[in-house]
Motif scaffolding. Sequence first.
Motif: not given
Length: 362
Positions: A23-24, A79, A81, A188-189, A191, A236-239
């Motif tokens: 993800w990173k 971003p 986590v 949507s991200r 953690s 790296l997507a999502g919030e």
Amino acid sequence: MSYQLIAAPLSLYSGKARGYLRWKNVGFTEVLSNAEVYKDVILPRVGWPVIPVLITPDDQTVQDTSDIIDYVEKCEPGPSVYPDGPVQKLAALILELFGDEWLLISAMHYRWTYNEDFAYQEFGNTAFPDLPKEERYKQGKARAERFKGSLPFLGITPKTAPAIEASYEAFLRAFDAHLAKHDFLLGSRPSIGDFGLLGPLYAHNYRDPASGDKMEKIAPRVADWCRRAHAPQHALAGEFVADDQIPDTLVPILKMFAQEQLPILKDSLADLQKWVDDNPDTKELPRLTGFHKYTIGGVEEDRAVFPFCLWMLQRVLDHLQSLTGEDQTKAHKLLREIGAEDLINMKVEPRLKRENFKLVLA
Ligand SMILES: N[C@@H](CCC(=O)N[C@@H](CS)C(=O)NCC(=O)O)C(=O)O
């Protein structure tokens, strides 16, 4: 040189680190932790046989997935986590602890109760990938004894098995209901909490065949989340959810932490303090400080006390104790709502730290 992750498909904590690194969007090569790699790389670098191990581009060794994630968070852009919102960060750290140290129980139970032969083969496939299949199985069985043998230490016995299954199924249903509304725990991200859950849920409870069937039947959205968290299509997507809100559907899962795992953490803390009194001149902690009785689904059983969980708890408490003013008020409100208000005044004393890949008094 890019990062190297020494890991294996069957390994619980490898899934946590691998999903995170993907993800990173960090360039890394995965090195299979076969018998030779244990002897030539892991033991000389770490001092004891454990995976996953991260070797950094400048040849440093990092072990323990929380340290691996924190190292990469510090060194790599993009971003995080860790949510900026203090209440969301608290929930995420609690859920990392819940995945790493509590869902471990169901992961171990299901692997060694319903997937034993598959697991033996996988242990052999990892350690000696070049041997013939039957020989891999034989070797795998010998190497797996240590892991299977840890079940009673984790409080997994015929007496607790039905309660462990009921607790895990309740968790699956609650997480499935949450995932009907959100892609990940906090929006949507993913953690740090998602990666904590991914450890036990991916390698054991999704990937082991009988456990995977169960997950697909009871909680297909959790199976889908395993695929997305372990192999994200969009790095790296999502919030995170806006305004530091905790989704309502997460509350039942946080309540499970308070009801099921928190009593174990309290006992472990008391046991640590007793151990320190009994061993005034020792700085390095043993893997187990003693034994205690724990309760799951109303069933009581003996289990070992692992002080490592207190190092994870200390991460949660350090964050909690750093909060002031309105942030602190909101964090305490969440803890009261989930029944974890005991965390408010809890302190890991004496403090713990990790030194040379071992747990020691700080
Ligand atoms: N808390 C550690 C645990 C690592 C761990 O327990 N890994 C397992 C395999 S998934 C292992 O190698 N265990 C060997 C042992 O505990 O002796 C982490 O997050 O990295």
